[in-house]
Design a protein around this motif. Structure first.
Motif, PDB file in Angstrom:
ATOM      1  N   SER A  14      41.137  37.657  37.404  1.00 31.69           N
ATOM      2  CA  SER A  14      40.060  38.643  37.406  1.00 31.69           C
ATOM      3  C   SER A  14      38.926  38.131  38.273  1.00 31.69           C
ATOM      4  O   SER A  14      38.853  36.930  38.572  1.00 31.69           O
ATOM      5  CB  SER A  14      39.558  38.908  35.984  1.00 31.69           C
TER       6      SER A  14
ATOM      7  N   VAL B  98      28.900  44.078  46.459  1.00 35.26           N
ATOM      8  CA  VAL B  98      30.155  44.733  46.076  1.00 35.26           C
ATOM      9  C   VAL B  98      30.824  43.960  44.943  1.00 35.26           C
ATOM     10  O   VAL B  98      31.278  44.551  43.944  1.00 35.26           O
ATOM     11  CB  VAL B  98      31.099  44.853  47.289  1.00 35.26           C
ATOM     12  N   HIS B  99      30.883  42.653  45.070  1.00 43.25           N
ATOM     13  CA  HIS B  99      31.517  41.840  44.029  1.00 43.25           C
ATOM     14  C   HIS B  99      30.688  41.835  42.744  1.00 43.25           C
ATOM     15  O   HIS B  99      31.253  41.781  41.639  1.00 43.25           O
ATOM     16  CB  HIS B  99      31.754  40.420  44.525  1.00 43.25           C
TER      17      HIS B  99
ATOM     18  N   CYS C 236      31.479  45.219  41.090  1.00 43.20           N
ATOM     19  CA  CYS C 236      32.855  45.249  40.570  1.00 43.20           C
ATOM     20  C   CYS C 236      33.034  44.296  39.394  1.00 43.20           C
ATOM     21  O   CYS C 236      33.732  44.634  38.421  1.00 43.20           O
ATOM     22  CB  CYS C 236      33.839  44.911  41.687  1.00 43.20           C
ATOM     23  N   THR C 237      32.416  43.127  39.454  1.00 46.72           N
ATOM     24  CA  THR C 237      32.520  42.184  38.336  1.00 46.72           C
ATOM     25  C   THR C 237      31.815  42.731  37.103  1.00 46.72           C
ATOM     26  O   THR C 237      32.313  42.592  35.976  1.00 46.72           O
ATOM     27  CB  THR C 237      31.918  40.822  38.729  1.00 46.72           C
TER      28      THR C 237
ATOM     29  N   VAL D  50      31.374  45.922  36.343  1.00 50.75           N
ATOM     30  CA  VAL D  50      32.222  46.996  35.807  1.00 50.75           C
ATOM     31  C   VAL D  50      33.431  46.394  35.088  1.00 50.75           C
ATOM     32  O   VAL D  50      33.828  46.855  34.008  1.00 50.75           O
ATOM     33  CB  VAL D  50      32.674  47.938  36.936  1.00 50.75           C
ATOM     34  N   GLU D  51      34.023  45.365  35.687  1.00 52.65           N
ATOM     35  CA  GLU D  51      35.194  44.711  35.084  1.00 52.65           C
ATOM     36  C   GLU D  51      34.865  44.153  33.701  1.00 52.65           C
ATOM     37  O   GLU D  51      35.635  44.321  32.747  1.00 52.65           O
ATOM     38  CB  GLU D  51      35.680  43.597  36.005  1.00 52.65           C
TER      39      GLU D  51
ATOM     40  N   THR E 242      43.525  40.469  42.285  1.00 48.72           N
ATOM     41  CA  THR E 242      42.258  39.738  42.417  1.00 48.72           C
ATOM     42  C   THR E 242      42.163  39.046  43.764  1.00 48.72           C
ATOM     43  O   THR E 242      41.156  39.187  44.487  1.00 48.72           O
ATOM     44  CB  THR E 242      42.130  38.693  41.286  1.00 48.72           C
TER      45      THR E 242
ATOM     46  N   PHE F 142      41.819  41.601  46.575  1.00 49.25           N
ATOM     47  CA  PHE F 142      40.484  42.198  46.667  1.00 49.25           C
ATOM     48  C   PHE F 142      39.494  41.228  47.324  1.00 49.25           C
ATOM     49  O   PHE F 142      38.684  41.625  48.170  1.00 49.25           O
ATOM     50  CB  PHE F 142      39.985  42.587  45.275  1.00 49.25           C
TER      51      PHE F 142
ATOM     52  N   THR G 252      37.830  42.239  51.010  1.00 49.25           N
ATOM     53  CA  THR G 252      36.374  42.341  51.138  1.00 49.25           C
ATOM     54  C   THR G 252      35.808  41.189  51.973  1.00 49.25           C
ATOM     55  O   THR G 252      34.816  41.362  52.693  1.00 49.25           O
ATOM     56  CB  THR G 252      35.710  42.339  49.751  1.00 49.25           C
TER      57      THR G 252
END
Length: 346
Positions: free
Chosen positions: A190, A265-266, A269-270, A272-273, A296, A299, A303
């Motif tokens: 993840s 961006v990370h 996304c992190t 939200v994860e 993982t 991604f 990016t």
């Protein structure tokens, strides 16, 4: 080398100053104000250097890690503050300030299967790094994305080897143990695991008390389930800003903010994860471990190729690295010739 040694001598003098101030002034705002000249010097010291390896090491170790450690120290927190006694001894204080060091009093490591295995591992890494420098000669014939992928591998290998060499030196001279810098990041399942427990652990270890924990307290009014989200995102914002600063030191270019967008961006996304995992935790695991590892890593690479790695080409960073490799090789060859001549003459 003269500039590098002079800069680091001033760094050590500055840290000795903070050590003396801490003996005379208790933690808090007064100590923080007295540390301001040190903060400022640590931020400008890479600008006095031209060798890109010296700039990179100084920017990472001093402008980022040491500055954040001294900031925490002014508040009586962080790795420089000791709970067992009023103040760390000066040699340990300097080592912990300048290097990503964890205080760990342990017996000297002995030769074992694991140490031989580690030696083989780092030998393979050195071999791969040497081979990659040969491949760079064909950069013009390779697709841009292939070159950027080589850059990503180069970064990982270089950081691993630099920290391994530093760890070996520290272990040989003291009982201090270096923090592990990486923990097989390619096995992350993840983004939270990748950034928090596997990649660049010295950075995550200093960002946690400097940014994450204060932000959790600040947003505690949102409750324990939601205060973590803005704290995680703020940590990525600070990391992005520090990376932009380091690339400014390395390339001498004003930022185009793509690196910042990579961390934004990370961060999103992190965040939200983490929220999704809290929502479904304990109910089911719908993604197999192998698949989550591929997703993982994929991604991060996609990016990275899109936003993070292009700065190396824009600033001609790797071209300068290769020039320094070539110069170092020429110096080594010249030294060998001199030594051979001296042996023949005697």
């Amino acid at each position: 080398m003269v500039s590098f040694i002079s800069a680091w001598c001033l760094v050590i003098i500055s840290l000795c100053y903070t050590h003396v101030v801490a003996r005379l002034v208790s933690k808090g705002m007064r100590r923080m104000i007295l540390f301001i000249p040190v903060f400022l010097y640590f931020f400008v010291v890479p600008l006095s250097l031209s060798n890109i390896h010296a700039v990179g090491i100084t920017a990472f170790f001093i402008s980022w890690l040491a500055n954040f450690k001294v900031f925490l120290f002014a508040l009586g927190r962080g790795p420089l503050a000791s709970d067992s006694k009023p103040l760390l001894s000066l040699p340990i204080f300097l080592a912990v300030s300048c290097l990503p060091i964890k205080i760990h009093l342990s017996p000297k490591p002995t030769t074992s299967y694991s140490s031989r295995e580690g030696l083989l591992y780092y030998t393979i890494m050195v071999t791969l790094l040497v081979l990659m420098t040969k491949v760079y000669a064909y950069n013009s014939k390779l697709p841009d994305k292939a070159v950027l992928t080589l850059y990503a591998i180069h970064i990982y290998l270089s950081l691993e080897l630099i920290l391994a060499a530093t760890a070996t030196m520290v272990r040989a001279m003291s009982s201090l143990e270096l923090e592990p810098q990486f923990n097989k990041p390619y096995l992350a399942t993840s983004l939270q695991e990748f950034w928090g427990r596997r990649w660049n652990l010295a950075v995550s270890g200093i960002l946690r008390p400097t940014v994450y924990e204060p932000m959790v307290q600040l947003f505690s009014v949102l409750g324990p389930n939601w205060s973590q989200a803005p704290a995680v995102f703020a940590t990525f914002v600070v990391s992005g800003l520090m990376h932009e600063l380091i690339f400014f030191y390395l390339g001498g270019l004003m930022p185009d903010w793509k690196v910042m967008w990579f961390f934004l961006v990370h961060g999103i996304c992190t965040t939200v994860e983490i929220a999704v995992k809290k929502k479904v935790y304990g109910r089911w695991r719908f993604i197999p471990t192998g698949t989550s590892r591929v997703l993982t890593f994929g991604f991060v690479m996609v990016t990275g190729l899109w936003l993070f790695l292009p700065v190396f080409k824009r600033g001609n960073i790797f071209e300068r690295i290769l020039e320094e490799y070539a110069h170092a090789g020429a110096v080594v060859s010249e030294l060998k010739s001199i030594i051979a001549s001296l042996i023949l003459n005697t």
